[in-house]
Write a protein that holds these residues in place. Sequence first.
Motif, short mmCIF file in Angstrom:
data_model
loop_
_atom_site.label_atom_id
_atom_site.label_comp_id
_atom_site.label_asym_id
_atom_site.label_seq_id
_atom_site.Cartn_x
_atom_site.Cartn_y
_atom_site.Cartn_z
N ARG A 113 7.69 4.39 1.37
CA ARG A 113 6.75 4.28 -0.19
C ARG A 113 5.37 5.11 0.14
O ARG A 113 5.02 5.31 -0.92
N HIS A 114 5.16 5.32 1.43
CA HIS A 114 3.75 6.29 1.23
C HIS A 114 4.26 7.81 0.60
O HIS A 114 3.05 8.49 0.59
N VAL A 115 5.40 8.29 0.66
CA VAL A 115 5.70 9.45 0.19
C VAL A 115 5.72 9.70 -1.45
O VAL A 115 5.43 10.47 -2.11
N GLU A 116 5.82 8.40 -2.01
CA GLU A 116 5.77 8.36 -3.33
C GLU A 116 4.83 9.07 -4.20
O GLU A 116 5.08 9.90 -5.25
N LEU A 118 0.89 -1.15 -0.06
CA LEU A 118 -0.13 0.01 -0.02
C LEU A 118 0.83 1.54 0.03
O LEU A 118 1.85 1.44 1.00
N LYS A 119 0.54 2.04 -1.04
CA LYS A 119 1.20 3.35 -0.97
C LYS A 119 0.06 4.57 -0.95
O LYS A 119 -0.64 4.54 -1.81
N THR A 120 0.04 5.01 0.14
CA THR A 120 -0.82 6.21 0.38
C THR A 120 -0.98 7.20 -0.72
O THR A 120 -0.04 7.92 -0.95
N VAL A 121 -2.17 7.42 -0.90
CA VAL A 121 -2.55 8.39 -2.10
C VAL A 121 -3.01 9.71 -1.32
O VAL A 121 -4.16 9.95 -0.91
N ALA A 122 -1.67 10.58 -1.34
CA ALA A 122 -2.09 11.91 -0.52
C ALA A 122 -1.65 13.07 -1.47
O ALA A 122 -0.78 12.87 -2.37
N ASP A 123 -2.14 14.27 -1.36
CA ASP A 123 -1.58 15.16 -1.88
C ASP A 123 -0.19 15.85 -1.50
O ASP A 123 0.60 16.25 -1.89
#
Length: 480
Positions: free
Chosen positions: A232-235, A156-161
Amino acid sequence: MTTFVDRVELHVAAGNGGHGCASVHREKFKPLGGPDGGNGGRGGDVILTVDQSVTTLLDYHHSPHRKATNGKPGEGGNRSGKDGQDLVLPVPDGTVVLDKAGNVLADLVGHGTAYVAAQGGRGGLGNAALASARRKAPGFALLGEPGDLQDIVLELKTVADVALVGYPSAGKSSLISVLSAAKPKIADYPFTTLVPNLGVVTAGSTVYTIADVPGLIPGASQGKGLGLEFLRHVERCSVLVHVLDTATLESDRDPLSDLDIIEEELRQYGGLDNRPRVVVLNKIDVPDGKDLAELVRPDLEERGYRVLEVSAVAHMGLKELSFALAELVARARAARPKEEATRIVIRPKAVDDAGFTVTREDDLFRVRGEKPERWVRQTDFNNDEAVGYLADRLNRLGVEQELMKAGARSGDGVAIGPEDNAVVFDWEPTVTAGAEMLGRRGEDHRFEAPRPAAQRRRDRQAERDEHEQEYDGFEPFSSE
C-alpha cells in the motif's frame, strides 16, 4: 519493540450533549418570575487531523480507545452549560480512514486536512428556550443527545515521490542511505528492513522524497512475506524504481527473473500500471556484478526500461540516478491537474420530502427520520409534560397523519428509531398527557392568579366606581 505501525483499529466516542435545565426564577416579592433554565452544552467531536510531525500510528496501537468530553448541563438563571472540548487526534500524512467493512470514509492527504470521525451530541434545550405564548411555564427540559460511537480503521499509505522496490537484500536500504540522510538498518540477511523508510533527495532545484519499501517475494500480493502489509505504501508514489541485485549468491535468481516476479506482484496488486519505471542495476562494484549488468542491460533496454548502473557501497552512478529521478518527478508533478477550490454544492430539500418515513412491519409501524429519532432521544419519558410536548411535535411534523394513511389504528404498536434502539409505544391519536388535566399543556395556572398589589388596585377602583354610580342617582335639593 515495535516503533512503526501503519494499520490500527480505533474506537472513538464523541462527547454527550448536556441536559437542559428546568428552573423557575424566584426572588423576593417575585416568587414566580418565569422559567429561567439554561441550555445544555454541546458534546465534543473527535477529529482526525494530518500533522507532518507524526510519522506512525503507534500511539493508537497502544491506546485504541479515545473519547471526547461531554457537554455540561444547563443551570438556572439562564446559564447555559459549557460545550465539551473537541478531541483532535494527529495522524500522519497519507492516512486512509475506513469503516469495519472496508469502505473508505476519508483519505487524509496534506497538512491540516481534517475529518470528523465522531460527532458530538447536541445539548438539550432548557425550559426558558421552550417557553412560548401558549406554553408560559414549561415544567420540563430536553435531554442532551448522546455522542457518536464509531469503530474505524486507520491505514497509512506513505506519501513519497519515488518508491524503491525489489527483492530482499537487493540494496534498497543502502541506496536510500547514500541518496538521502535516512539511516535505515543495513545487514546481509533477508528482510533486514521491516518498516518503510523515507528520505529526502535534492537534485539541482528539485527536491523529492524517496521511500524504501520492505522486500517483496513471490506471492506478496496474496499476503506472503511482508508484501501485503507494505504494498500500500507504493500506491501514492509517482515513480517506481526496480532495484536489481547483480551480485546475488542465490543460484536460482538473476536480474531478469527478479524483475518479472516483482512486476507480476505489482500487476496483481493493481493500480500501478501507469507509473513510470526505472531499473537500477546495483552492486556493480563486484566484478561478477559488473559483468552481469553489462549482459542483461540490452535486454532491459529492449523492453523499454531506462537502465542505470550504480553501486551504493562505492558511490558509483548515484549523481546520474538522482538527477534522472528528479526529471521524472518534475514531469509527474507538471502532469498533475491543478487543484481547484472546493465547490460548495447546495442541495435543497424537496418540497414533498417530509423528512421521515412510516413503514408497516409484522406487528407494528416503524417511523424513521432524523427529526423524530432525535426528538425521542431528547425526551424525558418520566415527565408526562415532556411526553405531551413530544406528541405535539410529532403531530405538527405530520407523523400521525402518515400513520393514519398507513392504516394504523388506536392501540397499534409504533416504533420510532432503528430495530436495535427504538422506542415502542401503543399509539393513540392526539395523545393527551396526564399533566394536561390541570389545564392547557405547558401552562401554570399560578401565573393566571392576580398579584396582591394589582388586586388591591382593582378593589379601590371598584369602590370608586360604586361611589360614582351612587352620586349619579342623587337628586339635589330644590327651593321650589
